[in-house]
Write a protein that holds these residues in place. Structure first.
Motif, PDB file in Angstrom:
ATOM      1  N   LYS A 149      41.215  -7.962 -11.181  1.00  0.00           N
ATOM      2  CA  LYS A 149      42.146  -7.458 -10.878  1.00  0.00           C
ATOM      3  C   LYS A 149      42.168  -6.158 -11.844  1.00  0.00           C
ATOM      4  N   PRO A 150      42.392  -5.108 -10.978  1.00  0.00           N
ATOM      5  CA  PRO A 150      42.639  -4.002 -12.079  1.00  0.00           C
ATOM      6  C   PRO A 150      43.612  -4.267 -13.113  1.00  0.00           C
ATOM      7  N   VAL A 151      43.069  -4.486 -14.437  1.00  0.00           N
ATOM      8  CA  VAL A 151      44.527  -3.834 -15.226  1.00  0.00           C
ATOM      9  C   VAL A 151      44.809  -2.564 -16.055  1.00  0.00           C
ATOM     10  N   THR A 152      46.347  -2.221 -15.515  1.00  0.00           N
ATOM     11  CA  THR A 152      45.674  -0.768 -15.512  1.00  0.00           C
ATOM     12  C   THR A 152      46.103  -0.311 -16.653  1.00  0.00           C
ATOM     13  N   GLY A 153      46.369   0.740 -17.055  1.00  0.00           N
ATOM     14  CA  GLY A 153      46.350   1.685 -18.276  1.00  0.00           C
ATOM     15  C   GLY A 153      47.904   1.770 -19.016  1.00  0.00           C
ATOM     16  N   PRO A 154      48.003   2.097 -19.595  1.00  0.00           N
ATOM     17  CA  PRO A 154      49.813   2.976 -20.388  1.00  0.00           C
ATOM     18  C   PRO A 154      50.482   3.872 -19.188  1.00  0.00           C
ATOM     19  N   LEU A 155      49.574   4.360 -18.759  1.00  0.00           N
ATOM     20  CA  LEU A 155      50.280   5.684 -18.312  1.00  0.00           C
ATOM     21  C   LEU A 155      49.633   5.477 -16.578  1.00  0.00           C
ATOM     22  N   THR A 156      49.634   3.923 -15.698  1.00  0.00           N
ATOM     23  CA  THR A 156      49.331   4.148 -14.719  1.00  0.00           C
ATOM     24  C   THR A 156      50.317   2.470 -14.203  1.00  0.00           C
ATOM     25  N   LYS A 157      50.674   2.861 -12.506  1.00  0.00           N
ATOM     26  CA  LYS A 157      52.310   1.750 -12.539  1.00  0.00           C
ATOM     27  C   LYS A 157      50.799   1.390 -12.250  1.00  0.00           C
ATOM     28  N   ASN A 158      50.726  -0.730 -11.862  1.00  0.00           N
ATOM     29  CA  ASN A 158      50.360  -1.101 -11.190  1.00  0.00           C
ATOM     30  C   ASN A 158      50.682  -2.225 -10.012  1.00  0.00           C
ATOM     31  N   TYR A 159      50.001  -1.466  -8.830  1.00  0.00           N
ATOM     32  CA  TYR A 159      49.896  -2.071  -7.379  1.00  0.00           C
ATOM     33  C   TYR A 159      49.503  -3.021  -6.770  1.00  0.00           C
ATOM     34  N   PHE A 160      48.156  -3.105  -7.486  1.00  0.00           N
ATOM     35  CA  PHE A 160      47.063  -3.749  -7.451  1.00  0.00           C
ATOM     36  C   PHE A 160      46.993  -5.424  -7.677  1.00  0.00           C
ATOM     37  N   GLY A 161      47.813  -6.203  -8.168  1.00  0.00           N
ATOM     38  CA  GLY A 161      47.670  -7.509  -8.699  1.00  0.00           C
ATOM     39  C   GLY A 161      47.544  -7.230 -10.636  1.00  0.00           C
ATOM     40  N   GLY A 162      46.875  -8.929 -11.026  1.00  0.00           N
ATOM     41  CA  GLY A 162      47.505  -8.544 -12.210  1.00  0.00           C
ATOM     42  C   GLY A 162      48.478  -8.630 -13.342  1.00  0.00           C
ATOM     43  N   TYR A 163      49.603  -9.312 -12.552  1.00  0.00           N
ATOM     44  CA  TYR A 163      51.128  -9.609 -12.239  1.00  0.00           C
ATOM     45  C   TYR A 163      51.071 -10.653 -13.191  1.00  0.00           C
ATOM     46  N   ASN A 164      52.255 -10.048 -14.227  1.00  0.00           N
ATOM     47  CA  ASN A 164      52.807 -10.909 -15.403  1.00  0.00           C
ATOM     48  C   ASN A 164      51.557 -11.534 -16.633  1.00  0.00           C
ATOM     49  N   ASN A 165      50.804 -10.179 -16.747  1.00  0.00           N
ATOM     50  CA  ASN A 165      49.646 -10.128 -17.732  1.00  0.00           C
ATOM     51  C   ASN A 165      48.401 -11.597 -17.368  1.00  0.00           C
ATOM     52  N   GLN A 166      48.521 -11.486 -16.197  1.00  0.00           N
ATOM     53  CA  GLN A 166      47.934 -13.107 -16.269  1.00  0.00           C
ATOM     54  C   GLN A 166      45.982 -12.344 -15.073  1.00  0.00           C
ATOM     55  N   GLU A 167      45.081 -12.771 -15.428  1.00  0.00           N
ATOM     56  CA  GLU A 167      44.451 -12.438 -14.486  1.00  0.00           C
ATOM     57  C   GLU A 167      44.196 -13.521 -13.539  1.00  0.00           C
ATOM     58  N   GLU A 168      43.875 -11.936 -12.496  1.00  0.00           N
ATOM     59  CA  GLU A 168      43.357 -12.412 -10.518  1.00  0.00           C
ATOM     60  C   GLU A 168      42.164 -11.994 -10.454  1.00  0.00           C
ATOM     61  N   TYR A 169      41.208 -12.415  -9.567  1.00  0.00           N
ATOM     62  CA  TYR A 169      39.968 -12.311  -9.302  1.00  0.00           C
ATOM     63  C   TYR A 169      40.635 -12.361  -7.775  1.00  0.00           C
ATOM     64  N   VAL A 170      39.141 -10.725  -6.942  1.00  0.00           N
ATOM     65  CA  VAL A 170      38.812 -11.254  -5.887  1.00  0.00           C
ATOM     66  C   VAL A 170      37.774 -12.282  -5.536  1.00  0.00           C
ATOM     67  N   ALA A 171      36.985 -13.022  -4.424  1.00  0.00           N
ATOM     68  CA  ALA A 171      36.329 -13.286  -4.270  1.00  0.00           C
ATOM     69  C   ALA A 171      35.706 -11.842  -2.664  1.00  0.00           C
ATOM     70  N   PHE A 172      34.973 -11.859  -3.522  1.00  0.00           N
ATOM     71  CA  PHE A 172      34.462 -10.151  -2.542  1.00  0.00           C
ATOM     72  C   PHE A 172      33.074 -10.766  -2.255  1.00  0.00           C
ATOM     73  N   ARG A 173      32.742 -10.449  -1.006  1.00  0.00           N
ATOM     74  CA  ARG A 173      31.097  -9.986  -0.323  1.00  0.00           C
ATOM     75  C   ARG A 173      30.698  -9.121   0.692  1.00  0.00           C
ATOM     76  N   GLY A 174      30.167  -8.345  -0.041  1.00  0.00           N
ATOM     77  CA  GLY A 174      30.722  -6.455   0.635  1.00  0.00           C
ATOM     78  C   GLY A 174      29.140  -6.030   0.425  1.00  0.00           C
TER      79      GLY A 174
END
Length: 472
Positions: free
Chosen positions: A166-191
């Protein structure tokens, strides 16, 4: 293989009964959601649809060939949001032509597109191309031989169920798509995937790993020699926010939103035995919330400007109470109040770390570009302000706020004011300027000396002299 049919049923049960956070939310654009579905796919997205219903959306299911399918009624859109699931046929039909979808965006509608690599209608390709998004050719899939999820049926050979961080947003970007609490999160993706051009309106959401690539599985011999695209030029999910703040999101995997892939959530054993945290369900809800304007919406509550010396006497709630003309070199205060919509309520807007909200005071070009600082934080809004002295230049000026950042609605406010000359009775008196005291002293001494000379000349009587008479 750890993933069995009974395990899948157990996970599906928990998906349906466990509540998610932030229920009973409503989109700022409305709650009328049209789902384009031909009936069978709906049964594979029970958890995802349940989440939509819990957030207050009014769901309507229509087939692409349904006679009731109309995006507009009397020139107005009938739906607030549109969810396009992959069709069974080759196309959606004329009622979902790319021109109509663009018009739907122009009327502030939002669209979420879930793709199937084996069946992407041409309407979507035309629409994506207008938005400067290039979709992969039909049948091409994303594979990664270094970041794939073992244990999924068929994936040990094809490696097409990849793990995308999941995207780890930069210092100038607000995070709306995961990686909460500085934890690495993944998406299982087939497509499938897509590439992006240079449009500033495109918002990348999920990027492929460096070792991923897109190829046609029907051409196994050249799959690694001639991929369609590879590496971090490949994107798996991207959004587009138009200038009217309407949003459309392309997700290359409809499967990532279904019950089977959302049942993969939790800590799983990755390729080399490491533990990975998969959160497809949260990602699906985050993407949907952003697309349908449940998050990332910033509203201007009020804008005010006033002379700083009048701060205690002015009711500064909106621009109508702000003066339209200022004298040059006046100390002025500018204020703007912002709120952010977060799922079901308005909260105070906070800037990303190291970012700044700037005010431009412009004529033709900015005379000043100043950082606004938060001064008042209320229950649901934050007031940013700055004070400065307007320039010594008369003319037509404007206060301008032009704040555009990824994933949030654009803030563009412009207020025109006039700067006038100093009036004849507004100039500083000469005796108030210490540098003029020398000249005033010289002038005073000259005047005093002249008056003294005139007085002496007028009041000085000449001495009388006796003239001797001439003898005859």
């Amino acid at each position: 293989m750890w993933f069995t049919r009974s395990t899948y049923s157990l996970f599906t049960f928990f998906l349906l009964v466990l509540p998610i956070s932030q229920v009973c939310a409503r989109s700022i654009s409305g709650d009328r959601l049209l789902i384009i579905d031909e009936g069978e796919l709906r049964n594979n997205y029970k958890a995802y649809i349940w989440d939509l219903e819990q957030r207050g959306f009014q769901l309507t299911y229509l087939s692409p060939k349904s006679p009731e399918l109309e995006l507009f009624s009397y020139g107005e859109r009938k739906w607030d949001h549109l969810l396009l699931l992959p069709p069974k046929s080759k196309a959606y039909g004329p009622k979902l032509a790319s021109q109509l979808l663009v018009e739907f965006l122009n009327k502030d509608g939002n669209i979420l597109v879930l793709q199937d690599p084996m069946n992407t209608p041409e309407q979507l390709r035309d629409l994506a191309w207008e938005l400067e998004i290039g979709l992969a050719p039909k049948g091409d899939v994303v594979v990664d031989h270094f970041n794939w999820l073992p244990g999924v049926e068929g994936n040990d050979h094809s490696h097409n169920v990849i793990l995308a961080k999941k995207p780890v947003t930069g210092p100038l970007t607000k995070n709306y798509f995961g990686g909460y609490n500085n934890q690495e999160e993944y998406v299982a993706f087939r497509g499938t995937g897509h590439t992006l051009r240079n449009s500033p309106l495109i918002q990348p959401i999920l990027q492929a790993p460096r070792t991923a690539y897109v190829y046609d599985p029907r051409e196994e011999t050249v799959k690694s020699e001639n991929p369609w695209t590879a590496g971090q030029q490949l994107y798996l999910a991207s959004g587009f926010q138009a200038r009217n703040n309407a949003r459309i999101t392309f997700v290359g995997s409809a499967e990532s939103f279904n019950d089977e892939f959302q049942g993969l959530d939790g800590l799983r054993k990755g390729l080399y035995g490491q533990k990975v945290n998969i959160s497809n369900r949260r990602f699906a809800n985050d993407v949907t919330a952003w697309t349908f304007k449940e998050t990332g919406v910033v509203e201007v509550r009020s804008v005010a400007h006033y002379a700083t010396k009048d701060a205690g006497n002015l009711n500064r709630r909106n621009t109508s109470e702000s003066p339209s003309i200022y004298r040059i070199k006046t100390d002025v205060t500018f204020e703007i109040t912002l709120s952010e919509y977060a799922m079901d309520r308005w909260i105070p807007f906070q800037l990303p770390v190291n970012d700044s909200l700037q005010l431009e005071f412009t004529m033709l070009d900015p005379y000043y570009r100043l950082n606004l600082v938060p001064t008042v934080t209320g229950v649901n809004s934050t007031t940013f302000s700055v004070n400065f002295i307007v320039p010594d230049q008369h003319g037509i000026f404007a206060f301008r706020i032009n704040y555009k950042r990824p994933y949030i609605t654009y803030i563009d406010e412009k207020i025109q004011v006039t700067l006038r000359h100093m009036a004849h009775n507004e100039w500083t008196r000469s005796y108030a300027i210490s540098g003029s005291w020398v000249w005033l002293g010289g002038l005073a001494s000259t005047v005093i000396g002249w008056v003294a000379f005139v007085a002496l000349w007028l009041y000085s009587v000449p001495r009388e002299t006796k003239v001797a008479s001439k003898k005859q």
